[in-house]
Design a protein around this motif. Structure first.
Motif, PDB file in Angstrom:
ATOM      1  N   TYR A  12       0.851  -1.188   0.000  1.00  0.00           N
ATOM      2  CA  TYR A  12       0.000   0.000   0.000  1.00  0.00           C
ATOM      3  C   TYR A  12       0.889   1.242   0.000  1.00  0.00           C
ATOM      4  O   TYR A  12       1.595   1.504   0.981  1.00  0.00           O
ATOM      5  CB  TYR A  12      -0.951   0.028   1.204  1.00  0.00           C
ATOM      6  N   ASN A  13       0.891   1.957  -1.097  1.00  0.00           N
ATOM      7  CA  ASN A  13       1.677   3.193  -1.240  1.00  0.00           C
ATOM      8  C   ASN A  13       3.118   3.014  -0.751  1.00  0.00           C
ATOM      9  O   ASN A  13       3.625   3.786   0.056  1.00  0.00           O
ATOM     10  CB  ASN A  13       1.007   4.341  -0.480  1.00  0.00           C
ATOM     11  N   ALA A  14       3.763   1.981  -1.276  1.00  0.00           N
ATOM     12  CA  ALA A  14       5.125   1.646  -0.837  1.00  0.00           C
ATOM     13  C   ALA A  14       6.167   1.926  -1.903  1.00  0.00           C
ATOM     14  O   ALA A  14       7.268   1.379  -1.865  1.00  0.00           O
ATOM     15  CB  ALA A  14       5.175   0.167  -0.438  1.00  0.00           C
ATOM     16  N   LYS A  16       8.337   4.085  -2.610  1.00  0.00           N
ATOM     17  CA  LYS A  16       9.674   4.575  -2.270  1.00  0.00           C
ATOM     18  C   LYS A  16      10.659   3.440  -2.009  1.00  0.00           C
ATOM     19  O   LYS A  16      11.852   3.544  -2.339  1.00  0.00           O
ATOM     20  CB  LYS A  16       9.583   5.487  -1.051  1.00  0.00           C
ATOM     21  N   PHE A  17      10.189   2.338  -1.420  1.00  0.00           N
ATOM     22  CA  PHE A  17      11.094   1.243  -1.034  1.00  0.00           C
ATOM     23  C   PHE A  17      10.751  -0.074  -1.726  1.00  0.00           C
ATOM     24  O   PHE A  17      11.429  -1.076  -1.497  1.00  0.00           O
ATOM     25  CB  PHE A  17      11.031   1.026   0.486  1.00  0.00           C
ATOM     26  N   LEU A  18       9.730  -0.068  -2.553  1.00  0.00           N
ATOM     27  CA  LEU A  18       9.183  -1.307  -3.096  1.00  0.00           C
ATOM     28  C   LEU A  18      10.174  -2.089  -3.949  1.00  0.00           C
ATOM     29  O   LEU A  18      10.275  -3.319  -3.834  1.00  0.00           O
ATOM     30  CB  LEU A  18       7.923  -0.980  -3.903  1.00  0.00           C
ATOM     31  N   ALA A  19      10.897  -1.406  -4.810  1.00  0.00           N
ATOM     32  CA  ALA A  19      11.825  -2.110  -5.709  1.00  0.00           C
ATOM     33  C   ALA A  19      12.875  -2.882  -4.923  1.00  0.00           C
ATOM     34  O   ALA A  19      13.209  -4.028  -5.265  1.00  0.00           O
ATOM     35  CB  ALA A  19      12.485  -1.116  -6.661  1.00  0.00           C
ATOM     36  N   ALA A  20      13.402  -2.278  -3.858  1.00  0.00           N
ATOM     37  CA  ALA A  20      14.419  -2.957  -3.046  1.00  0.00           C
ATOM     38  C   ALA A  20      13.836  -4.200  -2.391  1.00  0.00           C
ATOM     39  O   ALA A  20      14.495  -5.241  -2.285  1.00  0.00           O
ATOM     40  CB  ALA A  20      14.973  -2.006  -1.989  1.00  0.00           C
ATOM     41  N   ALA A  21      12.574  -4.113  -1.943  1.00  0.00           N
ATOM     42  CA  ALA A  21      11.928  -5.264  -1.314  1.00  0.00           C
ATOM     43  C   ALA A  21      11.703  -6.385  -2.325  1.00  0.00           C
ATOM     44  O   ALA A  21      12.001  -7.561  -2.055  1.00  0.00           O
ATOM     45  CB  ALA A  21      10.600  -4.833  -0.683  1.00  0.00           C
ATOM     46  N   VAL A  22      11.170  -6.045  -3.487  1.00  0.00           N
ATOM     47  CA  VAL A  22      10.917  -7.045  -4.527  1.00  0.00           C
ATOM     48  C   VAL A  22      12.226  -7.686  -4.982  1.00  0.00           C
ATOM     49  O   VAL A  22      12.327  -8.915  -5.109  1.00  0.00           O
ATOM     50  CB  VAL A  22      10.182  -6.403  -5.723  1.00  0.00           C
ATOM     51  N   ASP A  23      13.243  -6.870  -5.227  1.00  0.00           N
ATOM     52  CA  ASP A  23      14.542  -7.397  -5.655  1.00  0.00           C
ATOM     53  C   ASP A  23      15.101  -8.386  -4.644  1.00  0.00           C
ATOM     54  O   ASP A  23      15.696  -9.407  -5.012  1.00  0.00           O
ATOM     55  CB  ASP A  23      15.539  -6.249  -5.850  1.00  0.00           C
ATOM     56  N   SER A  42      -3.352   1.177  -3.723  1.00  0.00           N
ATOM     57  CA  SER A  42      -2.326   2.230  -3.696  1.00  0.00           C
ATOM     58  C   SER A  42      -2.689   3.377  -4.628  1.00  0.00           C
ATOM     59  O   SER A  42      -3.272   3.179  -5.701  1.00  0.00           O
ATOM     60  CB  SER A  42      -0.965   1.663  -4.098  1.00  0.00           C
ATOM     61  N   THR A  43      -2.305   4.582  -4.199  1.00  0.00           N
ATOM     62  CA  THR A  43      -2.529   5.774  -5.023  1.00  0.00           C
ATOM     63  C   THR A  43      -1.211   6.338  -5.555  1.00  0.00           C
ATOM     64  O   THR A  43      -1.207   7.385  -6.214  1.00  0.00           O
ATOM     65  CB  THR A  43      -3.268   6.855  -4.208  1.00  0.00           C
ATOM     66  N   ASP A  44      -0.098   5.676  -5.261  1.00  0.00           N
ATOM     67  CA  ASP A  44       1.196   6.110  -5.782  1.00  0.00           C
ATOM     68  C   ASP A  44       1.577   5.211  -6.960  1.00  0.00           C
ATOM     69  O   ASP A  44       0.707   4.619  -7.611  1.00  0.00           O
ATOM     70  CB  ASP A  44       2.258   6.110  -4.674  1.00  0.00           C
ATOM     71  N   ASP A  45       2.859   5.075  -7.236  1.00  0.00           N
ATOM     72  CA  ASP A  45       3.304   4.296  -8.391  1.00  0.00           C
ATOM     73  C   ASP A  45       3.618   2.842  -8.061  1.00  0.00           C
ATOM     74  O   ASP A  45       4.326   2.171  -8.826  1.00  0.00           O
ATOM     75  CB  ASP A  45       4.533   4.962  -9.025  1.00  0.00           C
ATOM     76  N   SER A  46       3.093   2.340  -6.956  1.00  0.00           N
ATOM     77  CA  SER A  46       3.415   0.967  -6.536  1.00  0.00           C
ATOM     78  C   SER A  46       3.063  -0.063  -7.600  1.00  0.00           C
ATOM     79  O   SER A  46       3.870  -0.959  -7.919  1.00  0.00           O
ATOM     80  CB  SER A  46       2.680   0.629  -5.236  1.00  0.00           C
TER      81      SER A  46
END
Length: 346
Positions: A12-14, A16-23, A42-46
């Motif tokens: 949810y609106n993550a 900023k850190f999402l790519a590092a978590a997925v990677d 989410s309302t951001d680019d997640s």
């Protein structure tokens, strides 16, 4: 190839850190898993970030509305095609061997319903904040008072989670699930650090919904105590806060008799825990964990007292065989302080 493991990550609106978590999941040494990612409105680019990955192990689901983490996690558990589910959060970083270590442990210990691990706590910028040190055998006792397990480190058995009713609490949902699981099944906390746990200004339990989570945990702890001490058992809120290492409410009461009562009540609770059958009960480990907790609380309280009152307080809450050691240690620390002060002034 059929997956042997499910990684479940709500988002949810993550962004900023999402790519590092997925990677950190896609780069695991253990590769035979499905990666269920559920975006909760989410309302951001997640969503765009997740869709940018071309990895067949990712299964992306989009909630039409924001339904919250509890309902989202339960949805994910239902979607999981494997018996073992590893939790992951969208702002944390799993170490490369995390899944392999936990998967191997669960295979070797079929009676274990949940395994977790140690973490490094980091800030938004990745800087190191702290690393908690807790022995697995002490977690059972302390889980009565504090959620000592980090949610994104756990791997659990789907059937066990379903048997206890899945996630049921709106707030502090992890604490509630862990409590229900550990009443019926064995669990283990690995000594290895397998995840960087990120604290951000969007952390629900520490920032955005801190009051709601704290209120929920207060009620959960009281329920936990009643499980051991009886359905009508009750203690002051300041005692519960003290057992959760928030000492300010009890200190503010400025009543040493209440402090003594709080320590003695902890002794009673410990005895009740020792008398309750549980697959995780190890008598000596509980006694040792209780002693550490007791001393930690006493030390935190008496630092607000003058020396002679500290001695008086310890005389009323400690067994005679340990009292002499405590007073000796107290006097030594005071002497060291005075010596350092004199050296500094000279």
């Amino acid at each position: 190839m059929l997956p042997k493991l499910t990684v479940l990550m709500p988002v949810y609106n993550a962004g900023k850190f999402l790519a590092a978590a997925v990677d950190s999941i896609l780069q695991q040494t253990f590769r035979e898993f499905e990666f269920i990612i559920i975006d909760d409105g989410s309302t951001d680019d997640s969503v765009a970030i997740i869709k940018s990955y071309d990895d067949p192990r990712i299964r992306l689901y989009l909630n039409k509305d924001n339904i919250g983490i509890t309902a989202t996690l339960n949805k994910g558990i239902g979607l999981a095609s494997t018996s073992l589910i590893a939790r992951m959060d969208a702002d944390d970083i799993s170490y490369p061997d995390r899944l392999q270590v936990q998967y191997s442990y669960m295979l070797a210990n079929p009676d274990c319903a949940l395994v977790s691990s140690m973490v490094r706590v980091i800030g938004e910028d990745g800087r190191f904040i702290r690393q908690d040190k807790m022995r697995s055998e002490h977690v059972y006792y302390n889980l009565t008072f504090i959620c000592w397990l980090y949610h994104p480190t756990v791997m659990y058995r789907k059937e066990a989670v379903q048997e206890v009713g899945l996630y049921t609490a709106t707030y502090s949902e992890d604490f509630e699930l862990f409590w229900q699981l550990t009443r019926k099944y064995s669990f283990h906390n690995l000594p290895e650090v397998l995840l960087d746990y990120r604290v951000t200004d969007q952390s629900l339990h520490q920032v955005l919904k801190k009051v709601e989570y704290e209120s929920a945990q207060q009620q959960q702890v009281l329920r936990n105590l009643r499980y051991f001490a009886g359905g009508h058992y009750t203690i002051p809120s300041s005692f519960i806060q003290c057992y959760r290492h928030n000492f300010e409410p009890l200190i503010a009461e400025q009543d040493l008799r209440r402090w003594i009562s709080c320590i003695r009540e902890l002794d009673y609770i410990t005895q009740c825990i020792l008398e309750k059958l549980n697959p995780n009960l190890e008598e000596e480990s509980v006694k040792l964990a209780a002693r550490y907790k007791r001393e930690f609380i006493i030390s935190a309280l008496i630092q607000h007292l003058p020396l002679h009152t500290q001695v008086w307080f310890r005389m009323r809450v400690e067994p005679m065989r340990s009292l002499a050691r405590s007073i000796k240690s107290l006097l030594k620390s005071k002497l060291r302080y005075k010596t350092a002060l004199l050296t500094k002034n000279n």
